[in-house]
Enzyme design. Structure first.
Site, PDB file in Angstrom:
ATOM      1  N   ASN A 206       0.880  -1.171   0.000  1.00 31.36           N
ATOM      2  CA  ASN A 206       0.000   0.000   0.000  1.00 31.36           C
ATOM      3  C   ASN A 206       0.916   1.219   0.000  1.00 31.36           C
ATOM      4  O   ASN A 206       1.458   1.587   1.039  1.00 31.36           O
ATOM      5  CB  ASN A 206      -0.888  -0.030   1.258  1.00 31.36           C
ATOM      6  CG  ASN A 206      -1.712   1.235   1.410  1.00 31.36           C
ATOM      7  OD1 ASN A 206      -1.821   2.034   0.478  1.00 31.36           O
ATOM      8  ND2 ASN A 206      -2.303   1.406   2.587  1.00 31.36           N
TER       9      ASN A 206
ATOM     10  N   LYS B 269       0.234   4.251  -0.374  1.00 28.57           N
ATOM     11  CA  LYS B 269      -0.386   5.472   0.183  1.00 28.57           C
ATOM     12  C   LYS B 269      -0.098   6.669  -0.743  1.00 28.57           C
ATOM     13  O   LYS B 269       0.041   6.471  -1.942  1.00 28.57           O
ATOM     14  CB  LYS B 269       0.091   5.703   1.624  1.00 28.57           C
ATOM     15  CG  LYS B 269      -0.100   4.434   2.474  1.00 28.57           C
ATOM     16  CD  LYS B 269       0.039   4.653   3.949  1.00 28.57           C
ATOM     17  CE  LYS B 269      -0.172   3.328   4.678  1.00 28.57           C
ATOM     18  NZ  LYS B 269      -0.136   3.466   6.120  1.00 28.57           N
TER      19      LYS B 269
ATOM     20  N   HIS C 132      -9.544   1.428   4.619  1.00 28.03           N
ATOM     21  CA  HIS C 132      -8.302   1.641   5.364  1.00 28.03           C
ATOM     22  C   HIS C 132      -8.558   2.629   6.506  1.00 28.03           C
ATOM     23  O   HIS C 132      -9.344   3.573   6.340  1.00 28.03           O
ATOM     24  CB  HIS C 132      -7.210   2.176   4.428  1.00 28.03           C
ATOM     25  CG  HIS C 132      -5.853   2.149   5.055  1.00 28.03           C
ATOM     26  ND1 HIS C 132      -5.446   3.096   5.956  1.00 28.03           N
ATOM     27  CD2 HIS C 132      -4.844   1.252   4.964  1.00 28.03           C
ATOM     28  CE1 HIS C 132      -4.225   2.800   6.379  1.00 28.03           C
ATOM     29  NE2 HIS C 132      -3.831   1.684   5.782  1.00 28.03           N
TER      30      HIS C 132
ATOM     31  N   GLU D  60      -6.948   5.034   7.594  1.00 27.71           N
ATOM     32  CA  GLU D  60      -6.690   6.439   7.258  1.00 27.71           C
ATOM     33  C   GLU D  60      -7.883   7.043   6.523  1.00 27.71           C
ATOM     34  O   GLU D  60      -8.187   8.225   6.690  1.00 27.71           O
ATOM     35  CB  GLU D  60      -5.392   6.549   6.430  1.00 27.71           C
ATOM     36  CG  GLU D  60      -4.173   6.296   7.308  1.00 27.71           C
ATOM     37  CD  GLU D  60      -2.970   5.712   6.594  1.00 27.71           C
ATOM     38  OE1 GLU D  60      -2.909   5.754   5.355  1.00 27.71           O
ATOM     39  OE2 GLU D  60      -2.081   5.176   7.295  1.00 27.71           O
TER      40      GLU D  60
ATOM     41  N   GLU E  86      -5.790  -4.644  10.398  1.00 23.96           N
ATOM     42  CA  GLU E  86      -4.724  -3.680  10.653  1.00 23.96           C
ATOM     43  C   GLU E  86      -5.015  -2.921  11.944  1.00 23.96           C
ATOM     44  O   GLU E  86      -5.821  -1.977  11.942  1.00 23.96           O
ATOM     45  CB  GLU E  86      -4.631  -2.672   9.502  1.00 23.96           C
ATOM     46  CG  GLU E  86      -4.299  -3.303   8.170  1.00 23.96           C
ATOM     47  CD  GLU E  86      -3.684  -2.283   7.214  1.00 23.96           C
ATOM     48  OE1 GLU E  86      -2.573  -2.529   6.752  1.00 23.96           O
ATOM     49  OE2 GLU E  86      -4.303  -1.245   6.967  1.00 23.96           O
TER      50      GLU E  86
ATOM     51  N   GLY F 269       2.341   2.327  10.745  1.00 25.71           N
ATOM     52  CA  GLY F 269       3.344   3.378  10.614  1.00 25.71           C
ATOM     53  C   GLY F 269       4.024   3.768  11.920  1.00 25.71           C
ATOM     54  O   GLY F 269       4.698   4.788  11.984  1.00 25.71           O
TER      55      GLY F 269
ATOM     56  N   SER G 154       3.180  -2.041  10.367  1.00 25.32           N
ATOM     57  CA  SER G 154       4.628  -2.132  10.619  1.00 25.32           C
ATOM     58  C   SER G 154       5.199  -3.516  10.342  1.00 25.32           C
ATOM     59  O   SER G 154       6.107  -3.973  11.031  1.00 25.32           O
ATOM     60  CB  SER G 154       4.946  -1.680  12.046  1.00 25.32           C
ATOM     61  OG  SER G 154       4.572  -0.326  12.226  1.00 25.32           O
TER      62      SER G 154
HETATM   63  P1  PGA Z   1       2.724   0.324   7.613  1.00 24.29           P
HETATM   64  O1  PGA Z   1       1.278   0.562   6.957  1.00 24.29           O
HETATM   65  O2  PGA Z   1       3.244  -0.980   7.068  1.00 24.29           O
HETATM   66  O3  PGA Z   1       3.543   1.500   7.182  1.00 24.29           O
HETATM   67  O4  PGA Z   1       2.526   0.272   9.104  1.00 24.29           O
HETATM   68  C1  PGA Z   1       0.390  -0.502   6.766  1.00 24.29           C
HETATM   69  C2  PGA Z   1      -0.892   0.005   6.168  1.00 24.29           C
HETATM   70  O5  PGA Z   1      -1.364   1.068   6.586  1.00 24.29           O
HETATM   71  O6  PGA Z   1      -1.477  -0.635   5.269  1.00 24.29           O
END
Ligand code: PGA
Length: 251
Positions: free
Chosen positions: A9, A11, A96, A98, A168, A174, A214
């Site tokens: 992903n 982003k 997601h 976000e 998630e 992140g 992460s």
């Molecule tokens: P990350 O993000 O691996 O940077 O923690 C995962 C995601 O949001 O899909």
């Protein structure tokens, strides 16, 4: 029957030339290599068509990171599921955290997006997960159940069978703080049970459930070794071939 998948992903990262270089680099790295998982990359909308044309899409699936909750028409700035499908993308990441948090996507909005994605032949990668306060209050099981029920459980068994689920935990995204493999397994097994209660054991057993938050080359092996963890949705570590490949090779 159920597939292992490692999905990136990206982003809101990479310009078009940067994204193309990353996709081509991954395409090269995977050439002639047999892996025990499918590989998907979730790029910005602006990159989808060019990326799909530049790589072997039999080897690397292309995903959008969102689509509109309306079919078409006067919705300035929106991108429909049919538009995404017309680029050569086969997947779309929906729900997601976000998007839920910053763009106020509700279960009802997501339900529409999932329906339209499926109608356009896209496979949704549907994300669920709790925030830290919910985990600390021991509410994570009910939170993910409500997210699944609120957006997905009106689907026919046939349509539900087309979904990929990604768990998630928001506190792990992140942050460098991963769920332990045992924590991931516990909730993945719970999600599979919730699906089984609604759609039966066969559909639940066939459903790919990814972990995200992460995940990296160092922790991927422990996570995917768990019976109910079928792969990962990778943010930060999907932005370089060197960091992404060890996760692909973790199976
Ligand atoms: P990350 O993000 O691996 O940077 O923690 C995962 C995601 O949001 O899909």
């Amino acid at each position: 029957m159920r597939k292992n998948i490692i999905a990136g992903n990206w982003k809101m990262n990479t310009t078009l030339p940067e994204g193309l270089a990353l996709a081509k680099g991954l395409n090269e790295a995977l050439k002639g290599k047999s892996t025990k998982c499918d590989v998907i990359i979730g790029t910005p909308f602006t990159h989808l068509a060019s990326v799909a044309a530049a790589i072997d899409t039999q080897r690397i699936g292309v995903a959008a990171q969102n689509c509109a909750d309306k079919e078409k028409g006067a919705f300035t700035g929106e991108v429909s599921a049919a538009m995404v499908a017309s680029t050569g993308a086969k997947y779309v990441i929906l729900g997601h955290s976000e998007r839920r948090q910053y763009y106020h996507e509700t279960p009802e909005i997501l339900k529409e997006k999932v329906k339209l994605a499926l109608a356009s032949g896209l496979k949704p990668i549907f994300c669920v997960g709790e925030v830290l306060a919910e985990r600390e209050a021991g509410k994570h099981f009910e939170v993910v159940d409500a997210q699944l029920k609120g957006s997905l459980f009106d689907l026919s068994p046939e349509d539900f069978g087309k979904l990929i689920i990604a768990y998630e935990p928001v506190w792990a995204i992140g942050t460098g703080k991963t769920a332990t493999a045992d924590q991931a397994e516990e909730i993945h097994a719970h999600i599979r049970k919730t699906i089984a209660n609604k759609y039966g054991k066969t559909i639940a057993d066939d459903c790919t459930i990814l972990y995200g938050g992460s995940m990296n080359g160092g922790n991927a092996r422990d996570l995917v070794a768990k019976p109910d963890v079928d792969g990962g949705l990778i943010g930060g570590a999907s932005l370089s071939v060197e960091k992404f490949m060890p996760i692909v090779e973790a199976f």
